[in-house]
Structure formats: C-alpha cells, structure tokens
Design a protein around this motif. Structure first.
Motif, PDB file in Angstrom:
ATOM      1  N   ARG A 131       0.913  -1.323   0.125  1.00 51.16           N
ATOM      2  CA  ARG A 131       0.268   0.220   0.247  1.00 51.16           C
ATOM      3  C   ARG A 131       0.813   0.973  -0.322  1.00 51.16           C
ATOM      4  O   ARG A 131       0.076   2.284   0.082  1.00 51.16           O
ATOM      5  CB  ARG A 131      -1.104   0.234   1.168  1.00 51.16           C
ATOM      6  CG  ARG A 131      -1.973  -1.263   1.568  1.00 51.16           C
ATOM      7  CD  ARG A 131      -2.955  -0.845   1.853  1.00 51.16           C
ATOM      8  NE  ARG A 131      -2.807  -0.076   3.440  1.00 51.16           N
ATOM      9  CZ  ARG A 131      -3.377  -1.295   4.447  1.00 51.16           C
ATOM     10  NH1 ARG A 131      -3.712  -2.605   3.947  1.00 51.16           N
ATOM     11  NH2 ARG A 131      -2.904  -1.296   5.472  1.00 51.16           N
ATOM     12  N   ARG A 132       2.440   0.931  -0.024  1.00 50.73           N
ATOM     13  CA  ARG A 132       2.675   2.669   0.581  1.00 50.73           C
ATOM     14  C   ARG A 132       3.854   2.681  -0.691  1.00 50.73           C
ATOM     15  O   ARG A 132       5.006   3.439  -0.111  1.00 50.73           O
ATOM     16  CB  ARG A 132       3.782   2.323   1.409  1.00 50.73           C
ATOM     17  CG  ARG A 132       2.439   2.465   3.414  1.00 50.73           C
ATOM     18  CD  ARG A 132       3.474   2.655   4.339  1.00 50.73           C
ATOM     19  NE  ARG A 132       4.093   3.566   4.477  1.00 50.73           N
ATOM     20  CZ  ARG A 132       3.302   5.017   4.707  1.00 50.73           C
ATOM     21  NH1 ARG A 132       2.698   5.112   5.745  1.00 50.73           N
ATOM     22  NH2 ARG A 132       4.224   5.938   5.702  1.00 50.73           N
ATOM     23  N   PRO A 166       5.052  11.433   3.386  1.00 47.68           N
ATOM     24  CA  PRO A 166       4.069  10.598   4.282  1.00 47.68           C
ATOM     25  C   PRO A 166       4.000  10.808   5.455  1.00 47.68           C
ATOM     26  O   PRO A 166       4.176  11.065   6.111  1.00 47.68           O
ATOM     27  CB  PRO A 166       4.149   9.285   3.358  1.00 47.68           C
ATOM     28  CG  PRO A 166       5.712   9.091   3.284  1.00 47.68           C
ATOM     29  CD  PRO A 166       6.036  10.640   2.871  1.00 47.68           C
ATOM     30  N   CYS A 175       2.394   3.984  10.714  1.00 50.28           N
ATOM     31  CA  CYS A 175       3.808   3.642   9.751  1.00 50.28           C
ATOM     32  C   CYS A 175       4.355   2.672   9.784  1.00 50.28           C
ATOM     33  O   CYS A 175       5.343   2.015  10.246  1.00 50.28           O
ATOM     34  CB  CYS A 175       4.615   4.602   9.220  1.00 50.28           C
ATOM     35  SG  CYS A 175       5.963   4.505   7.857  1.00 50.28           S
TER      36      CYS A 175
END
Length: 537
Positions: free
Chosen positions: A116-117, A373, A378
């Motif tokens: 997703r990142r 981000p 995270c």
C-alpha cells in the motif's frame, strides 16, 4: 544448501539480548507479521544451456580454477560456487535473449501494509544517469595514502568496511594489499594504467610461494568478476549489433536472483573460514546486494545488468518484502548486540553510508518525494529490527509493531537536536523523533557531533527540507551532488577508532530507515524508452 551452517547459539543469545533491551521500553503492543519464504527452497526456472561462446568462456574459467584448486584445496567450495554462478549467468543471459518474455500476470492489487505504501516510480531521462561514474568522487583524505590506486570512493569504502570489522576482532585484513586483487578486476576502469592481465599472471605465478588462502580466495573472486563482466559485455554487444533484442526484464525469479546476489556479494566480502557459510553471514550478503539494486535500478535499466532484481521475474510484493528486510537489517545493524557474534557485521551499515556519501545512491535523487507521507501508524517506521537470518533457508518473519523510543536523549544527541531546532525549525520535530527512535535501538550515542551534523545537514535534513518544498528536480540534484562533496570532505572522520562506529551507525539509520524513508522510495522502476550509451556496462 549443503554448505550452509545454521544459526549459532552465540548469535541467538545476542539477538535475544537485543530484544529484551527493546522490550524494556514498554509492554509489547499488538503486531502484524509478514513471512518471507526461504529463497533456496523455492523452485528454480530451467535456463537454456550456454551457447558455443559461453561454453568457451566457462572452459577458460575452469582452467584457472583447476590450477588454484590444485594449490589450495581449502578453497574448493569457493571454486564450486564460482563454477555454479558463472554457469547460471550464462544460462540466464541466453534465456533472456532467446526466450520470449512471459506476459506479466495481471494480479489483483496487493493490500498488505507494505504494498500500500509502494512509491510511484518517476519518469526517467538521460540526465538521471549522469551521476553514475565508475571512478566516483576522489576522497580528499586517502584511506591508504601511499597507494595511488586506492584514492577513490570505491576502494576507500572497501577498506573502510574491513577496518570497521577488524576493530572488533582483528584478523589482520585492514592493510592486506594482496587480498585486494579482486578490486582490480571489478574496478579496472578506476585507474586505466593497471594491466589486469599481467597482474593476474603475476599472482598466479606466486600461488605456490607465500600466497595466503585469503589471497587464493580473492583470486577466485577476481576470476568470477572477470567472467561476469565478459558475459555481460558479450550479450550487450549482441544486442547492440542487432543479433538479439534484450528485453528490460530478466528470467531470474526469487530463488535464482537470491542465489546469484548472495554469491556475488560473497566474492567481495569474505568472512573468516569459520563464518563464511554461516546463515547470518549469507543473509547479510544478500540484503547488502538488495540495497545496491534498489539504488542502481535506474542505471541497470539501461546497461542491462542481469543481476538486478527490480527487473527480474518477481512479483512486486516479493520485492517489497525484500526491501523491508533490508530496512529491518539496517535497524538491527544499529544495535550494539549485532556486532559481537560475527566478523562481517558492519557490511550493511557501511554500504548504506558509503552510497549516501558518494552521490551514487538514489537515496537523495529518487528519494525526494513532494510532500512527506504520514508517520502515524507507518509500517516502515514500525518495522522491528531483524537480522533476517533465514531469508535463504527456512524463511524469516518481519514484525510490524509500534516502535520503541528512548525517553530522553544522550548529551551529544541533544546537541544534534538543538542545532537542528536552531537552523531548521520546520524539520526539527521529525529529526528529534528519529533521534529518540535511534537511541532506543543503539543506546546512548557518543559520536563526533561536529562532523556528523555537517553530514546530516547536507544530506538527510537537506532532503527532508526539499521534500517539503515545491517540486524541483534541480533541488533534488543539488542535494545528491552535495552529498558527494560532503562525503569527500568528511569521509575520513568515519575512520576514527573512537567515534567512527558511532557516526556510521547514526548515518546508516538516517539514510536507511528514518522517516520519510528515502531508501524505500528508491524501490520504484518503470521501463521507459530512454536511450543512451553503455555507461558502466
């Protein structure tokens, strides 16, 4: 597989001690785990056999290897591995040239926290490749001042890594010039006055005299490098002449890529005989090459080097896992417990720092994204340190859990934080938070405040500042080029026996795994129609 030794009890004790120290910062929170399969147990693709020229190259290699084995039977495993690797390279190149590339499977979008990142890879232009020069920026303070051929970032970094390892357990490798013959093969363009053929003949002639086992092993490494370069150049020439068309993909899957990269790095970073085939050592070798591939992908897309795994036949999720393993190992290398059980433990940390301080890393160029981000929840910030020991054998499991932070900074870390707050108030909250996270891993920091601040100010902090500003490729390029300048100015401070290791650990953390994860942002690759010369190929 039959040569790999399992994890040692001493290594497991160090790992457990590191984990217990981290656990002392608070009770364990809920966590997510991601499993990485052991690469050497996976199915391997069937490559085409070498062509006539390939067999001729392999016969020429075998003649030299037999001569070395007769004089030094103790390096027979290295020789077996060299034959295996070179045969695999020949077959992989021919399969790439003659087998139609498979249609990419349209897989559904992966919903794991890593995928997703994944960053969107930037478009490429020829200007992107001008940073990659074989000779690198000369180091103003030479590592070995009396040897002109070592006055370069390439071999300076080489001897620096050996010095870092030898400070812990001196094996006498720090100034062993004869063990560096492999440097002349791989980096023969650094100095065009060296006649590698004559030098090789001279060393081969000395095999029966006072040559050490390590020197014989280094000669095997040199032969491997020469063969790898010759097969690369052969197929690139075929492509250039129009005889074949090389796609921007290659047939290496996870198992073959991992074997090739682990063996490739094994030839350059030789551990003591007792640790050479140790599982921990081989895992660090593989992941050191992964970091190199993440950075070099832009150039390798043009030069066609087959060992680059971002161009390999591997799903994006597997690549994301490998990149996360590299980050987890950088974190582990910042911990003092990581360095006592094994000689070659500074390899990952010095590699990240060396690439960051030579301008050769995509770290500052591709890594400067517009808009940072979020750091909250995270998965990359919360990756737990991990030596990734079983990445080749039984597999390894990455853990994502809230990261520990030190409740208070040490005296010298407070100085770094204060300088940032005074000069870069916008970046200070992030920088201060990363210092707390680093000291949880590392313990109190006792480095050189002045030189470390000067390096961080012109690399990590400059890149964070550039990320927060309006888009500008010129600003990105300036940070990258100035990283090479400050590296040539300050590289010598990392050799200080009192503070060099402290500085290296902090720089590795900031370059490799601190938010906003410039290393992670180097994972993107998008084939484009860029044309150019062979560069280093």
């Amino acid at each position: 597989m039959k040569h790999i030794d399992g994890s040692t009890e001493q290594y497991r004790r160090s790992q457990n001690a590191a984990q217990q120290r981290l656990n002392a910062f608070g009770s364990p929170h809920s966590s997510t785990t991601l499993h990485v399969e052991g690469a050497l147990h996976l199915a391997r693709p069937a490559f085409l056999p070498p062509d006539e020229e390939g067999y001729a190259r392999l016969r020429h290699l075998d003649t030299s290897l037999r001569m070395i084995e007769a004089a030094f039977p103790q390096v027979s495993t290295d020789i077996e591995v060299c034959r295996l690797t070179c045969t695999m390279l020949e077959g992989a190149w021919r399969s790439r040239a003659l087998t139609p590339p498979r249609e990419e499977e349209q897989t559904s979008v992966c919903a794991c926290p890593l995928c997703r990142r994944l960053p969107t890879p930037p478009a490429r232009t020829l200007d992107d490749y001008r940073w990659r020069q074989s000779a690198g920026r000369p180091l103003t303070v030479k590592t070995w001042p009396n040897r002109r051929e070592l006055d370069s970032v390439l071999t300076g970094g080489w001897s620096w890594t050996r010095q870092m390892n030898d400070l812990e357990r001196d094996l006498g490798h720090r100034h062993r010039f004869e063990d560096d013959i492999l440097v002349f093969h791989e980096y023969k363009r650094v100095i065009d006055t060296i006649d590698t053929t004559r030098l090789t003949q001279h060393v081969e002639g000395r095999l029966a005299e006072n040559f050490s086992t390590n020197s014989a092993r280094a000669l095997v490494s040199g032969l491997f490098a020469a063969h790898k370069r010759s097969v690369d150049e052969y197929w690139l020439q075929q492509h250039d002449a129009g005889s074949v068309v090389l796609p921007q993909t290659n047939p290496l899957n996870q198992s073959t890529y991992s074997a090739l990269q682990m063996l490739d790095c094994l030839f350059w970073h030789v551990a003591p005989d007792t640790e050479l085939w140790q599982e921990e050592n081989l895992a660090s070798l593989l992941l050191c090459r992964v970091i190199d591939d993440m950075a070099d992908v832009r150039a390798d897309a043009l030069t066609g080097e087959i060992s680059n795994f971002w161009l390999a036949d591997m799903p994006a999720h597997t690549k994301a896992l490998y990149a996360a393993c590299a980050i987890a190992l950088v974190k582990y290398g910042c911990m003092p417990e990581a360095h006592s059980p094994m000689w070659n433990t500074w390899l990952m940390t010095t590699t990240v720092v060396w690439m960051g301080l030579t301008g050769r890393h995509a770290l500052w160029f591709d890594g400067i994204t517009q808009g940072l981000p979020p750091a909250e929840e995270c998965p990359l910030c919360d990756l737990q340190p991990n030596p990734c020991t079983g990445i080749l054998t039984h597999g390894t499991t990455l853990t994502i859990a809230p990261r520990p932070t030190a409740p208070a900074l040490s005296t010298r870390a407070v100085e770094l934080s204060a300088r940032c707050r005074a000069q870069y108030p916008r970046t200070w909250p992030l920088f201060d938070a990363e210092l707390h996270a680093f000291e949880a891993l590392h313990g109190p920091w006792y480095g050189n405040t002045d030189s470390t601040w000067e390096i961080l100010r012109r690399t990590y902090i400059a890149a964070v500042e550039a990320s927060s500003a309006a888009p500008s490729t010129d600003r990105a390029r300036h940070v990258q080029q100035d990283a090479g300048v400050v590296g040539s100015e300050r590289f010598h401070t990392l050799h200080d026996p009192q503070t060099g290791r402290e500085d290296t650990a902090l720089l590795a953390y900031m370059f490799g795994c601190a938010h906003p994860h410039f290393l992670w942002n180097a994972t993107g690759h998008r084939p484009t129609g860029v044309a150019g010369d062979w560069l280093d190929g």
